[in-house]
Write a protein that holds these residues in place. Structure first.
Motif, short mmCIF file in Angstrom:
data_model
loop_
_atom_site.label_atom_id
_atom_site.label_comp_id
_atom_site.label_asym_id
_atom_site.label_seq_id
_atom_site.Cartn_x
_atom_site.Cartn_y
_atom_site.Cartn_z
N THR A 144 5.17 23.56 2.14
CA THR A 144 4.76 22.26 1.73
C THR A 144 5.63 21.30 1.34
O THR A 144 6.60 21.55 0.78
CB THR A 144 3.49 22.36 0.86
N LEU A 145 5.65 20.11 2.16
CA LEU A 145 6.63 18.94 1.83
C LEU A 145 5.37 17.76 1.50
O LEU A 145 4.68 17.40 2.43
CB LEU A 145 7.54 18.65 2.76
N ILE A 146 5.70 17.25 0.26
CA ILE A 146 4.76 15.93 -0.15
C ILE A 146 5.42 14.75 -0.21
O ILE A 146 6.82 15.06 -1.01
CB ILE A 146 3.98 16.25 -1.29
N TYR A 147 5.19 13.60 0.42
CA TYR A 147 6.18 12.68 0.08
C TYR A 147 5.32 11.21 -0.11
O TYR A 147 4.06 11.33 0.43
CB TYR A 147 7.15 12.33 1.15
N ILE A 148 5.66 10.17 -0.54
CA ILE A 148 5.15 8.93 -0.66
C ILE A 148 6.01 7.83 -0.13
O ILE A 148 7.09 7.78 -0.30
CB ILE A 148 4.77 8.44 -2.08
N LEU A 149 5.24 7.10 0.64
CA LEU A 149 5.90 5.82 1.59
C LEU A 149 5.34 4.50 0.87
O LEU A 149 3.88 4.60 0.59
CB LEU A 149 5.73 5.80 3.03
N ALA A 150 6.04 3.47 0.82
CA ALA A 150 5.08 2.19 0.61
C ALA A 150 5.38 1.35 1.90
O ALA A 150 6.45 1.09 2.63
CB ALA A 150 5.75 1.53 -0.59
N HIS A 151 4.50 0.78 2.27
CA HIS A 151 4.50 -0.18 3.19
C HIS A 151 3.97 -1.56 2.66
O HIS A 151 3.07 -1.90 1.74
CB HIS A 151 3.30 -0.08 4.29
N VAL A 182 0.82 -1.11 0.00
CA VAL A 182 -0.07 -0.02 0.01
C VAL A 182 0.83 1.33 -0.25
O VAL A 182 2.01 1.16 0.63
CB VAL A 182 -1.03 0.04 1.24
N PHE A 183 0.39 2.33 -0.56
CA PHE A 183 0.97 3.48 -0.67
C PHE A 183 0.51 4.61 -0.04
O PHE A 183 -0.68 4.49 0.10
CB PHE A 183 1.13 4.02 -2.00
N GLU A 184 1.37 5.47 0.84
CA GLU A 184 0.85 6.45 1.78
C GLU A 184 1.44 7.86 1.11
O GLU A 184 2.61 8.14 1.10
CB GLU A 184 1.27 5.93 2.98
N LEU A 185 0.48 8.62 0.93
CA LEU A 185 0.69 9.88 0.15
C LEU A 185 0.70 10.85 1.56
O LEU A 185 -0.65 10.85 1.96
CB LEU A 185 -0.22 10.43 -0.82
N ARG A 186 1.55 11.38 1.88
CA ARG A 186 1.48 12.41 3.27
C ARG A 186 1.82 13.72 2.63
O ARG A 186 2.89 14.24 1.83
CB ARG A 186 2.52 12.03 4.00
N THR A 187 1.23 14.73 3.01
CA THR A 187 1.51 16.37 2.97
C THR A 187 1.54 17.13 4.18
O THR A 187 0.65 16.92 4.95
CB THR A 187 0.14 16.81 1.95
N TYR A 188 2.72 17.66 4.53
CA TYR A 188 3.01 18.46 5.52
C TYR A 188 3.19 19.86 5.07
O TYR A 188 3.70 20.22 4.21
CB TYR A 188 4.43 18.15 6.07
N THR A 189 1.95 20.49 5.89
CA THR A 189 1.95 22.08 5.57
C THR A 189 2.88 22.70 7.21
O THR A 189 2.42 22.36 8.09
CB THR A 189 0.55 22.50 5.81
N CYS A 190 3.70 23.54 6.76
CA CYS A 190 4.78 24.10 7.85
C CYS A 190 4.16 25.35 8.38
O CYS A 190 3.41 25.94 7.58
CB CYS A 190 6.12 24.16 7.30
N LEU A 191 4.64 25.68 9.47
CA LEU A 191 4.30 26.97 9.83
C LEU A 191 5.22 27.90 9.22
O LEU A 191 6.23 27.50 8.63
CB LEU A 191 4.71 27.04 11.50
N PRO A 192 4.93 29.19 9.01
CA PRO A 192 5.81 30.33 8.35
C PRO A 192 7.33 30.34 8.87
O PRO A 192 7.73 30.21 10.03
CB PRO A 192 5.28 31.51 8.57
N GLY A 193 8.06 30.05 7.68
CA GLY A 193 9.48 30.05 7.69
C GLY A 193 9.92 28.76 8.34
O GLY A 193 11.34 28.81 8.41
N LYS A 194 9.32 27.65 8.34
CA LYS A 194 9.68 26.31 9.00
C LYS A 194 10.07 25.29 7.83
O LYS A 194 10.63 24.10 8.20
CB LYS A 194 8.82 25.82 9.91
#
Length: 117
Positions: free
Chosen positions: A60-67, A10-22
């Protein structure tokens, strides 16, 4: 056996939204700690991306993991979160304040015509 394992993957698409400047702090944490810890805990890194266009390119950082399976994903994450090395890396990276504002996770199966299975 290997084809059975891939069929359950299974694939997991994760999107992280950071606080300003982080965003740079988050990218550094991933580069210096998180990616290796994912590997140690059975998570396969497929790729990591930052959007090209503002404003998301700034936070924003987007990544995909596989499990191996959805159940394995639950176990992988539980072990990762409990890992003392992860806890130290997170605490150290947040010494000057919290980094991540929001995390979105979506589990997905590849379509039959997908280049990656």
């Amino acid at each position: 056996m290997a084809s059975e394992q891939l069929a359950q993957r299974v694939f997991e698409l994760r999107t992280y939204t950071c606080l300003p400047g982080k965003l740079e702090a988050l990218k550094n944490r991933f580069r210096d700690h998180t990616v290796e810890l994912f590997h140690r805990h059975g998570m396969t890194s497929i790729g990591y991306w930052v959007p090209q266009d503002a404003p998301r390119s700034e936070d924003t950082l987007i990544y995909i993991l596989a499990h191996p399976s959805r159940e394995a994903a639950r176990q992988n994450w539980a072990e990762f979160i409990a890992d003392p090395e992860w806890q130290r890396a997170k605490a150290d990276s947040e010494a000057n304040g919290k980094i991540v504002l929001h995390i979105e996770s979506v589990f997905a199966d590849p379509a039959g015509f997908s280049a990656i299975q």
